[in-house]
Scaffold this motif. Structure first.
Motif, PDB file in Angstrom:
ATOM      1  N   VAL A 129       0.836  -1.203   0.000  1.00  0.00           N
ATOM      2  CA  VAL A 129       0.000   0.000   0.000  1.00  0.00           C
ATOM      3  C   VAL A 129       0.874   1.258   0.000  1.00  0.00           C
ATOM      4  O   VAL A 129       0.620   2.212  -0.747  1.00  0.00           O
ATOM      5  CB  VAL A 129      -0.958  -0.018   1.209  1.00  0.00           C
ATOM      6  N   GLU A 130       1.907   1.272   0.823  1.00  0.00           N
ATOM      7  CA  GLU A 130       2.800   2.426   0.877  1.00  0.00           C
ATOM      8  C   GLU A 130       3.506   2.616  -0.461  1.00  0.00           C
ATOM      9  O   GLU A 130       3.665   3.743  -0.939  1.00  0.00           O
ATOM     10  CB  GLU A 130       3.820   2.256   2.005  1.00  0.00           C
ATOM     11  N   SER A 131       3.919   1.515  -1.094  1.00  0.00           N
ATOM     12  CA  SER A 131       4.628   1.617  -2.373  1.00  0.00           C
ATOM     13  C   SER A 131       3.735   2.160  -3.484  1.00  0.00           C
ATOM     14  O   SER A 131       4.225   2.722  -4.465  1.00  0.00           O
ATOM     15  CB  SER A 131       5.177   0.236  -2.781  1.00  0.00           C
ATOM     16  N   LEU A 132       2.421   2.024  -3.325  1.00  0.00           N
ATOM     17  CA  LEU A 132       1.472   2.526  -4.320  1.00  0.00           C
ATOM     18  C   LEU A 132       1.121   3.993  -4.111  1.00  0.00           C
ATOM     19  O   LEU A 132       0.351   4.561  -4.885  1.00  0.00           O
ATOM     20  CB  LEU A 132       0.190   1.683  -4.298  1.00  0.00           C
ATOM     21  N   GLY A 133       1.657   4.598  -3.049  1.00  0.00           N
ATOM     22  CA  GLY A 133       1.472   6.032  -2.859  1.00  0.00           C
ATOM     23  C   GLY A 133       0.591   6.452  -1.709  1.00  0.00           C
ATOM     24  O   GLY A 133       0.297   7.645  -1.558  1.00  0.00           O
ATOM     25  N   ALA A 134       0.148   5.500  -0.870  1.00  0.00           N
ATOM     26  CA  ALA A 134      -0.670   5.874   0.281  1.00  0.00           C
ATOM     27  C   ALA A 134       0.147   6.700   1.268  1.00  0.00           C
ATOM     28  O   ALA A 134       1.321   6.415   1.508  1.00  0.00           O
ATOM     29  CB  ALA A 134      -1.219   4.631   0.969  1.00  0.00           C
ATOM     30  N   ASN A 135      -0.491   7.715   1.855  1.00  0.00           N
ATOM     31  CA  ASN A 135       0.170   8.559   2.849  1.00  0.00           C
ATOM     32  C   ASN A 135      -0.090   8.105   4.274  1.00  0.00           C
ATOM     33  O   ASN A 135       0.617   8.497   5.204  1.00  0.00           O
ATOM     34  CB  ASN A 135      -0.275  10.007   2.681  1.00  0.00           C
ATOM     35  N   SER A 136      -1.151   7.309   4.471  1.00  0.00           N
ATOM     36  CA  SER A 136      -1.406   6.655   5.751  1.00  0.00           C
ATOM     37  C   SER A 136      -2.291   5.451   5.477  1.00  0.00           C
ATOM     38  O   SER A 136      -2.856   5.314   4.389  1.00  0.00           O
ATOM     39  CB  SER A 136      -2.065   7.603   6.769  1.00  0.00           C
ATOM     40  N   MET A 137      -2.415   4.570   6.481  1.00  0.00           N
ATOM     41  CA  MET A 137      -3.184   3.348   6.284  1.00  0.00           C
ATOM     42  C   MET A 137      -3.952   2.988   7.526  1.00  0.00           C
ATOM     43  O   MET A 137      -3.441   3.103   8.645  1.00  0.00           O
ATOM     44  CB  MET A 137      -2.253   2.175   5.936  1.00  0.00           C
ATOM     45  N   ASN A 138      -5.182   2.553   7.320  1.00  0.00           N
ATOM     46  CA  ASN A 138      -6.052   2.089   8.402  1.00  0.00           C
ATOM     47  C   ASN A 138      -6.075   0.561   8.401  1.00  0.00           C
ATOM     48  O   ASN A 138      -6.755  -0.043   7.572  1.00  0.00           O
ATOM     49  CB  ASN A 138      -7.455   2.638   8.160  1.00  0.00           C
ATOM     50  N   PRO A 139      -5.306  -0.093   9.295  1.00  0.00           N
ATOM     51  CA  PRO A 139      -5.371  -1.556   9.346  1.00  0.00           C
ATOM     52  C   PRO A 139      -6.745  -2.006   9.840  1.00  0.00           C
ATOM     53  O   PRO A 139      -7.533  -1.197  10.348  1.00  0.00           O
ATOM     54  CB  PRO A 139      -4.284  -1.925  10.365  1.00  0.00           C
ATOM     55  N   LEU A 140      -7.032  -3.290   9.720  1.00  0.00           N
ATOM     56  CA  LEU A 140      -8.269  -3.815  10.284  1.00  0.00           C
ATOM     57  C   LEU A 140      -8.355  -3.483  11.770  1.00  0.00           C
ATOM     58  O   LEU A 140      -7.338  -3.320  12.453  1.00  0.00           O
ATOM     59  CB  LEU A 140      -8.350  -5.325  10.080  1.00  0.00           C
ATOM     60  N   SER A 141      -9.575  -3.421  12.270  1.00  0.00           N
ATOM     61  CA  SER A 141      -9.795  -2.921  13.633  1.00  0.00           C
ATOM     62  C   SER A 141      -9.352  -3.885  14.720  1.00  0.00           C
ATOM     63  O   SER A 141      -9.206  -3.473  15.878  1.00  0.00           O
ATOM     64  CB  SER A 141     -11.285  -2.605  13.827  1.00  0.00           C
ATOM     65  N   ASP A 142      -9.120  -5.163  14.374  1.00  0.00           N
ATOM     66  CA  ASP A 142      -8.806  -6.150  15.411  1.00  0.00           C
ATOM     67  C   ASP A 142      -7.334  -6.550  15.456  1.00  0.00           C
ATOM     68  O   ASP A 142      -6.981  -7.560  16.060  1.00  0.00           O
ATOM     69  CB  ASP A 142      -9.672  -7.399  15.227  1.00  0.00           C
ATOM     70  N   VAL A 143      -6.459  -5.771  14.830  1.00  0.00           N
ATOM     71  CA  VAL A 143      -5.041  -6.149  14.839  1.00  0.00           C
ATOM     72  C   VAL A 143      -4.453  -6.022  16.247  1.00  0.00           C
ATOM     73  O   VAL A 143      -4.743  -5.084  16.972  1.00  0.00           O
ATOM     74  CB  VAL A 143      -4.217  -5.315  13.832  1.00  0.00           C
TER      75      VAL A 143
END
Length: 316
Positions: free
Chosen positions: A193-207
C-alpha cells in the motif's frame, strides 16, 4: 522451528518485511515530523452542520482534532456549496480533511455479488473502468471545492490517482489514506500500500499489538488505528491500550468511530440532528483517549493544533 519456516521468514526479512510479528513490543523510533507520537482522527463528519457541531464540542472539551474523515456515506450526497463550506470550516480550524467519495461498488446496479453473504467477502473494489472513472470524477469535484485528502480502498484506483498526482492532474499536496475496507492487516500488505502512494493506512480494527509493531517496522507512513469501532466491526474499545498502541506503532492517528454499524449511521438521509449528536459523543470519546494518554503515557506527545505537515483544504 522447521527449516521451511525459517527459510520463509528469512526471505521475508530480506524484503524488508518482518518474519515474525513484533512480540517484543519494541518502542517505535518513528514519529510525526513535529516529534509527536499520536494524534486524533474523528470519522463521520457527514455534513457541514456535523462539522460545525464537532468544532463546537471540541472547543468545549478542549480536544484537539487533527484530522477528520468526512462524508463516509459518500460526498456525492453533498451539493458543491456544502463541500466548499466544509472545506472552509476545516481550513479555519486547521483540521485536515479526508473525504470519502462516491461512486462506489454498492451504487453499481450491476454489482449483484456484493449483496450476497459470500460475495461481500470479495471487497469494495470498483467494477470496471466506467466505475473507476466515476469515482475519480467525484474526487476531482471535491478537489475543485478545496479538499486535498481522500480515502482510497481500491489498489487500482490508488495506483491511478498516485500517478495523476505525480503528473499534476491532481494537486501534488493531495494525500491518500488507505481504508480499512482495503482489508490490510499485515506488514506485507502495508508495504504494498505504501509503495502505491498511500500517505497513511487504516489496518483492520482487530489487529494485535504485535501485528501493529511488525507493520510499523515495515513502513514509515502513519497508521490510523481504531480506538473504538462500530459494533458491526466487533465493537472494540481500546482506550486503555492507547498508550501501548502509540508506543509500538508511532506515528498513529487514534481513530474514533463508535455506533451500531456504518450502514446504519452513515445513511445520507439520516436527520442532520442525528449526525450532530453522534459527532458530539465521538468528541467526548476523543477526550477520554486524551485523558488516558495524559495519565498513563505522559512521555508520549501529541501534536499541537494545526501541525505544519497537516494538509489543509484550500479556500479560494
Amino acid at each position: 522451528m522447521s527449516e521451511t519456516l525459517k527459510s520463509i521468514r528469512d526471505f521475508m526479512e530480506k524484503m524488508g518485511i518482518p518474519g515474525r510479528d513484533g512480540y517484543d513490543l519494541a518502542d517505535s523510533p518513528k514519529s510525526f515530523p513535529d516529534g509527536a507520537q499520536w494524534r486524533i482522527e474523528i470519522a463521520g463528519v457527514e455534513r457541514a452542520s456535523t462539522m460545525e457541531a464537532m468544532i463546537d464540542e471540541a472547543k468545549k472539551r478542549k480536544v484537539t482534532v487533527h484530522r477528520v474523515v468526512a462524508t463516509v456515506g459518500g460526498s456525492t450526497y453533498c451539493d458543491f456549496d456544502e463541500l466548499k463550506t466544509m472545506a472552509k470550516m476545516a481550513r479555519d480550524e486547521e483540521i485536515e480533511v479526508v473525504m470519502v467519495v462516491g461512486h462506489r461498488k454498492a451504487w453499481d446496479p450491476g454489482s449483484k455479488e456484493a449483496a450476497t453473504p459470500e460475495g461481500v467477502m470479495q471487497g469494495m473494489r470498483l467494477r470496471g473502468s466506467d466505475n473507476v472513472s466515476y469515482h475519480i470524477a467525484d474526487m476531482m469535484r471535491n478537489i475543485e471545492a478545496g479538499i486535498r485528502g481522500f480515502l482510497v480502498y481500491d489498489e487500482g484506483v490508488l495506483n491511478i490517482v498516485n500517478r495523476m498526482r505525480s503528473e499534476g492532474m491532481i494537486p501534488k499536496e493531495t494525500v491518500f489514506k488507505y481504508s480499512v475496507f482495503g482489508g490490510q492487516c499485515s506488514a506485507a500488505g502495508a508495504k504494498i500500500v505504501e509503495s502505491l502512494g498511500a500517505n497513511s493506512m487504516n489496518p483492520l480494527s482487530d489487529v494485535s499489538l504485535p501485528i501493529l509493531s511488525s507493520i510499523r517496522k515495515a513502513v514509515d507512513m502513519p497508521l490510523d488505528v481504531y480506538v473504538i469501532i462500530v459494533d458491526a466491526f466487533g465493537g472494540m474499545y481500546r482506550a486503555y491500550e492507547a498508550p501501548e498502541i502509540a508506543r509500538v506503532a508511532s506515528p498513529v492517528y487514534f481513530k474514533i468511530e463508535p455506533g451500531t454499524s456504518e450502514a446504519d449511521i452513515y445513511k445520507p438521509w439520516a436527520f442532520e440532528s442525528f449526525h450532530q449528536e453522534l459527532i458530539r459523543e465521538k468528541v467526548k470519546m476523543a477526550q477520554v483517549v486524551q485523558e488516558m494518554m495524559t495519565r498513563h503515557a505522559p512521555q508520549l506527545k501529541t501534536s499541537n493544533k494545526g501541525a505544519k505537515d497537516l494538509i489543509l483544504p484550500v479556500v479560494g
